[in-house]
Design a protein around this motif. Structure first.
Motif, PDB file in Angstrom:
ATOM      1  N   ARG A 132      -8.705  14.958  -6.947  1.00  0.00           N
ATOM      2  CA  ARG A 132      -8.157  14.252  -8.106  1.00  0.00           C
ATOM      3  C   ARG A 132      -9.068  14.614  -9.271  1.00  0.00           C
ATOM      4  NH1 ARG A 132     -10.191  10.596  -4.462  1.00  0.00           N
ATOM      5  NH2 ARG A 132     -12.061   9.457  -5.106  1.00  0.00           N
ATOM      6  N   ASP A 133      -8.733  14.179 -10.438  1.00  0.00           N
ATOM      7  CA  ASP A 133      -9.479  14.612 -11.619  1.00  0.00           C
ATOM      8  C   ASP A 133     -10.828  13.913 -11.759  1.00  0.00           C
ATOM      9  OD1 ASP A 133      -7.500  16.384 -12.298  1.00  0.00           O
ATOM     10  OD2 ASP A 133      -6.465  14.976 -13.613  1.00  0.00           O
ATOM     11  N   GLU A 134     -10.932  12.668 -11.292  1.00  0.00           N
ATOM     12  CA  GLU A 134     -12.174  11.911 -11.443  1.00  0.00           C
ATOM     13  C   GLU A 134     -12.469  11.142 -10.157  1.00  0.00           C
ATOM     14  OE1 GLU A 134     -13.040  10.410 -15.409  1.00  0.00           O
ATOM     15  OE2 GLU A 134     -10.911  10.621 -15.891  1.00  0.00           O
ATOM     16  N   LEU A 135     -13.733  10.659 -10.038  1.00  0.00           N
ATOM     17  CA  LEU A 135     -14.141  10.011  -8.791  1.00  0.00           C
ATOM     18  C   LEU A 135     -13.440   8.678  -8.562  1.00  0.00           C
ATOM     19  CD1 LEU A 135     -17.977  10.742  -8.600  1.00  0.00           C
ATOM     20  CD2 LEU A 135     -16.070  11.999  -7.583  1.00  0.00           C
ATOM     21  N   VAL A 136     -12.969   8.061  -9.629  1.00  0.00           N
ATOM     22  CA  VAL A 136     -12.150   6.860  -9.478  1.00  0.00           C
ATOM     23  C   VAL A 136     -10.954   6.984 -10.418  1.00  0.00           C
ATOM     24  CG1 VAL A 136     -13.457   5.534 -11.208  1.00  0.00           C
ATOM     25  CG2 VAL A 136     -12.112   4.322  -9.486  1.00  0.00           C
ATOM     26  N   GLU A 137      -9.790   6.638  -9.926  1.00  0.00           N
ATOM     27  CA  GLU A 137      -8.578   6.641 -10.749  1.00  0.00           C
ATOM     28  C   GLU A 137      -7.717   5.442 -10.380  1.00  0.00           C
ATOM     29  OE1 GLU A 137      -7.832  11.373 -11.799  1.00  0.00           O
ATOM     30  OE2 GLU A 137      -6.556  10.389 -10.295  1.00  0.00           O
ATOM     31  N   PHE A 138      -7.102   4.850 -11.407  1.00  0.00           N
ATOM     32  CA  PHE A 138      -6.187   3.733 -11.206  1.00  0.00           C
ATOM     33  C   PHE A 138      -4.851   4.087 -11.846  1.00  0.00           C
ATOM     34  CE2 PHE A 138     -10.428   1.905 -11.384  1.00  0.00           C
ATOM     35  CZ  PHE A 138     -10.446   1.116 -10.250  1.00  0.00           C
ATOM     36  N   GLN A 139      -3.772   3.912 -11.093  1.00  0.00           N
ATOM     37  CA  GLN A 139      -2.430   4.077 -11.660  1.00  0.00           C
ATOM     38  C   GLN A 139      -1.799   2.704 -11.775  1.00  0.00           C
ATOM     39  OE1 GLN A 139       0.035   7.267 -10.377  1.00  0.00           O
ATOM     40  NE2 GLN A 139       1.953   6.212 -10.868  1.00  0.00           N
ATOM     41  N   VAL A 140      -1.361   2.382 -12.968  1.00  0.00           N
ATOM     42  CA  VAL A 140      -0.651   1.128 -13.227  1.00  0.00           C
ATOM     43  C   VAL A 140       0.792   1.475 -13.552  1.00  0.00           C
ATOM     44  CG1 VAL A 140      -0.532  -0.936 -14.666  1.00  0.00           C
ATOM     45  CG2 VAL A 140      -2.764   0.050 -14.101  1.00  0.00           C
ATOM     46  N   ASP A 141       1.726   0.902 -12.813  1.00  0.00           N
ATOM     47  CA  ASP A 141       3.158   1.132 -13.037  1.00  0.00           C
ATOM     48  C   ASP A 141       3.808  -0.132 -13.561  1.00  0.00           C
ATOM     49  OD1 ASP A 141       3.415   3.853 -12.101  1.00  0.00           O
ATOM     50  OD2 ASP A 141       3.080   3.090 -10.083  1.00  0.00           O
ATOM     51  N   GLY A 142       4.598   0.033 -14.609  1.00  0.00           N
ATOM     52  CA  GLY A 142       5.329  -1.095 -15.180  1.00  0.00           C
ATOM     53  C   GLY A 142       6.755  -0.720 -15.492  1.00  0.00           C
ATOM     54  N   THR A 143       7.530  -1.705 -15.891  1.00  0.00           N
ATOM     55  CA  THR A 143       8.948  -1.451 -16.154  1.00  0.00           C
ATOM     56  C   THR A 143       9.143  -0.518 -17.348  1.00  0.00           C
ATOM     57  OG1 THR A 143       8.994  -3.484 -17.469  1.00  0.00           O
ATOM     58  CG2 THR A 143       9.722  -3.633 -15.172  1.00  0.00           C
ATOM     59  N   GLU A 144       8.215  -0.511 -18.300  1.00  0.00           N
ATOM     60  CA  GLU A 144       8.370   0.297 -19.506  1.00  0.00           C
ATOM     61  C   GLU A 144       7.542   1.583 -19.501  1.00  0.00           C
ATOM     62  OE1 GLU A 144      10.563  -0.356 -21.975  1.00  0.00           O
ATOM     63  OE2 GLU A 144      11.240  -1.951 -20.623  1.00  0.00           O
ATOM     64  N   GLY A 145       6.585   1.679 -18.593  1.00  0.00           N
ATOM     65  CA  GLY A 145       5.751   2.877 -18.559  1.00  0.00           C
ATOM     66  C   GLY A 145       4.663   2.783 -17.516  1.00  0.00           C
ATOM     67  N   SER A 146       3.989   3.908 -17.293  1.00  0.00           N
ATOM     68  CA  SER A 146       2.913   3.999 -16.311  1.00  0.00           C
ATOM     69  C   SER A 146       1.706   4.669 -16.957  1.00  0.00           C
ATOM     70  CB  SER A 146       3.353   4.822 -15.089  1.00  0.00           C
ATOM     71  OG  SER A 146       4.440   4.215 -14.423  1.00  0.00           O
ATOM     72  N   ALA A 147       0.526   4.420 -16.382  1.00  0.00           N
ATOM     73  CA  ALA A 147      -0.700   5.044 -16.867  1.00  0.00           C
ATOM     74  C   ALA A 147      -1.593   5.365 -15.681  1.00  0.00           C
ATOM     75  CB  ALA A 147      -1.431   4.140 -17.851  1.00  0.00           C
ATOM     76  N   VAL A 148      -2.362   6.432 -15.810  1.00  0.00           N
ATOM     77  CA  VAL A 148      -3.398   6.786 -14.833  1.00  0.00           C
ATOM     78  C   VAL A 148      -4.713   6.856 -15.592  1.00  0.00           C
ATOM     79  CG1 VAL A 148      -4.245   8.496 -13.208  1.00  0.00           C
ATOM     80  CG2 VAL A 148      -1.785   8.049 -13.369  1.00  0.00           C
ATOM     81  N   ALA A 149      -5.649   5.979 -15.236  1.00  0.00           N
ATOM     82  CA  ALA A 149      -6.942   5.910 -15.916  1.00  0.00           C
ATOM     83  C   ALA A 149      -8.055   6.259 -14.953  1.00  0.00           C
ATOM     84  CB  ALA A 149      -7.168   4.510 -16.488  1.00  0.00           C
ATOM     85  N   GLY A 150      -8.987   7.074 -15.435  1.00  0.00           N
ATOM     86  CA  GLY A 150     -10.176   7.403 -14.666  1.00  0.00           C
ATOM     87  C   GLY A 150     -11.409   6.937 -15.392  1.00  0.00           C
ATOM     88  N   LEU A 151     -12.528   7.606 -15.122  1.00  0.00           N
ATOM     89  CA  LEU A 151     -13.766   7.253 -15.790  1.00  0.00           C
ATOM     90  C   LEU A 151     -13.668   7.459 -17.306  1.00  0.00           C
ATOM     91  CD1 LEU A 151     -16.203   8.999 -13.287  1.00  0.00           C
ATOM     92  CD2 LEU A 151     -15.886   6.545 -13.541  1.00  0.00           C
ATOM     93  N   ARG A 152     -13.067   8.572 -17.713  1.00  0.00           N
ATOM     94  CA  ARG A 152     -13.003   8.903 -19.136  1.00  0.00           C
ATOM     95  C   ARG A 152     -11.577   9.089 -19.649  1.00  0.00           C
ATOM     96  NH1 ARG A 152     -17.787   9.319 -21.168  1.00  0.00           N
ATOM     97  NH2 ARG A 152     -16.845   9.896 -23.152  1.00  0.00           N
ATOM     98  N   ARG A 153     -10.713   9.675 -18.834  1.00  0.00           N
ATOM     99  CA  ARG A 153      -9.382  10.011 -19.320  1.00  0.00           C
ATOM    100  C   ARG A 153      -8.381   8.908 -18.988  1.00  0.00           C
ATOM    101  NH1 ARG A 153      -7.541  15.861 -17.432  1.00  0.00           N
ATOM    102  NH2 ARG A 153      -6.031  15.479 -19.105  1.00  0.00           N
ATOM    103  N   CYS A 154      -7.299   8.884 -19.769  1.00  0.00           N
ATOM    104  CA  CYS A 154      -6.171   8.011 -19.476  1.00  0.00           C
ATOM    105  C   CYS A 154      -4.908   8.719 -19.938  1.00  0.00           C
ATOM    106  CB  CYS A 154      -6.327   6.668 -20.189  1.00  0.00           C
ATOM    107  SG  CYS A 154      -5.025   5.459 -19.778  1.00  0.00           S
ATOM    108  N   ARG A 155      -3.951   8.835 -19.028  1.00  0.00           N
ATOM    109  CA  ARG A 155      -2.696   9.508 -19.348  1.00  0.00           C
ATOM    110  C   ARG A 155      -1.528   8.573 -19.101  1.00  0.00           C
ATOM    111  NH1 ARG A 155      -4.889  14.271 -15.759  1.00  0.00           N
ATOM    112  NH2 ARG A 155      -6.124  12.457 -15.185  1.00  0.00           N
ATOM    113  N   VAL A 156      -0.464   8.752 -19.873  1.00  0.00           N
ATOM    114  CA  VAL A 156       0.657   7.820 -19.804  1.00  0.00           C
ATOM    115  C   VAL A 156       1.981   8.559 -19.685  1.00  0.00           C
ATOM    116  CG1 VAL A 156      -0.497   5.994 -21.105  1.00  0.00           C
ATOM    117  CG2 VAL A 156       0.822   7.720 -22.338  1.00  0.00           C
TER     118      VAL A 156
END
Length: 382
Positions: free
Chosen positions: A269-293
């Motif tokens: 994966r891109d970073e040692l920790v990543e969190f994906q949050v999924d919602g009805t209007e959109g999703s995001a993947v956040a790591g140590l430094r980056r966040c993509r939506v």
């Protein structure tokens, strides 16, 4: 401009985190910038007193950074004139008696996680600190990571709509210590020394998840995948603590969170920790430094067909969240908040009760693993 010195006993600074993040990148960095400005224009000047078990290591560290205050005697350090704060980055099993001594000495206390090895001890420390009238705080470093701060920006802006789920992946391969030196200390793998990834990481996941919605239940499966390791002296030892944990958490509002934590996984994966949050209007993947939506309006429509090669560039369909600000070291940012909390009556919400909530989740996670069932996470009261 007036300058005010504040003595800080720093216990455990010869360890990896105590030295790199707390002494070098926080306290010494504040000194390098000329001190910490307070509301009245005064510059707060941290004066660290280094404490540890090895006088030689402390002397080497002090000489390297031009410091002259170090000792192996905690009581002597706490009694020094000008000392107002005690900081603890020791091995977990040594933390409670040291913090108790600091409270008895009337010092404000800031500490690494977990606050204690069990909930009763954590709550006892919180109540002792309140009774003594001191300021107290617990490191919650991941909240200050650029990736998590961008995620909070999205939460605050209503980007997700109704949040449905959270998925987290944390970990990396920690070498066993035989043919390559381990990059974590051996006590991490001994339950009798306060080791174990559930006790360590569930304290983190509590405040990360609570920032999305309060945690209401936990299920967990732990594992000791590597049963024998080699310590810092080349001696084999039995690993008695869990080195991987697979948790499912229910958050308020029916949000389901799944987090894998492992010191026995290789990173893809891109970073040692990543969190994906999924919602009805959109999703995001956040790591140590980056966040993509990926917003609802920009979500592609893939169709499952195992007979054809994938034609979607799934990663390319996400957008980068811009920095929009300069991000300082997260440990330093929280240190500055705690120092202002002590010296300037600034806000600091992550007190010993916040630390106790992390210990509570770890304790319930261990119990859920032992008993093989889902457990409710009750509210903690002061």
């Amino acid at each position: 401009m007036a300058r005010r010195s504040i003595g800080i006993v720093m216990n455990g600074v010869t360890g990896r985190m105590g030295y790199r993040q707390h002494l070098l990148r926080s306290i010494l960095a504040i000194r390098e910038q000329g001190g910490l400005p307070l509301a009245d224009g005064t510059l707060l000047w941290p004066e660290p007193v280094l404490v540890g078990r090895s006088e030689d290591k402390l002397r080497t560290l002090a000489e390297k950074h031009g410091l002259d205050a170090f000792t192996t005697d905690l009581a002597e350090a706490l009694a020094r004139p000008g000392v107002e704060i005690y900081f603890d980055a020791q091995i977990t099993s040594a933390r409670v008696p040291a913090i108790r001594a600091a409270i008895e000495a009337g010092k404000h206390v800031y500490t690494e996680k977990p606050l204690a090895e069990d909930l009763d001890e954590a709550l006892e420390l919180a109540r002792l600190a309140d009774a003594a009238g001191i300021r107290h705080g617990v490191v919650q470093d991941k909240l200050f990571l650029p990736g998590l701060r961008k995620l909070k920006r999205l939460m605050d802006g209503g980007f997700f709509g109704r949040v449905l789920s959270v998925r987290g992946e944390f970990g990396y391969w920690v070498f066993e210590g035989d043919w390559q030196e381990a990059q974590r200390p051996s006590w991490n793998y001994r339950a009798e020394d306060g080791g174990g990834i559930i006790l360590d990481m569930f304290a983190h996941w509590r405040y990360v998840l609570d920032a999305i919605a309060p945690v209401r239940s936990v299920q967990a499966l732990g594992a000791t995948h590597i049963p024998e390791r080699v310590d810092e002296h080349g001696k084999p030892y039995e690993a008695t603590a869990d080195d991987a944990a697979y948790g499912i958490f229910e958050l308020e509002g029916g949000i389901v969170a799944q987090i894998n934590s492992s010191w026995t996984t290789r990173v893809f994966r891109d970073e040692l920790v990543e969190f994906q949050v999924d919602g009805t209007e959109g999703s995001a993947v956040a790591g140590l430094r980056r966040c993509r939506v990926q917003h609802r309006s920009m979500t592609p429509k893939p169709v499952w067909n195992p007979d054809l090669p994938a034609t979607h560039d799934f990663r390319g369909q996400w957008q980068e969240v811009p920095d929009n600000e300069e991000f300082d070291n997260g440990f330093k940012v929280q240190w500055e908040m705690f120092l202002r909390h002590v010296a300037d009556d600034g806000e600091f919400p992550w007190d010993f009760y916040a630390g106790a909530r992390g210990v509570q989740l770890a304790e319930l996670g261990l119990k859920a693993w032992r008993e093989g069932r889902r457990l409710e996470v009750p509210e903690l009261t002061r």
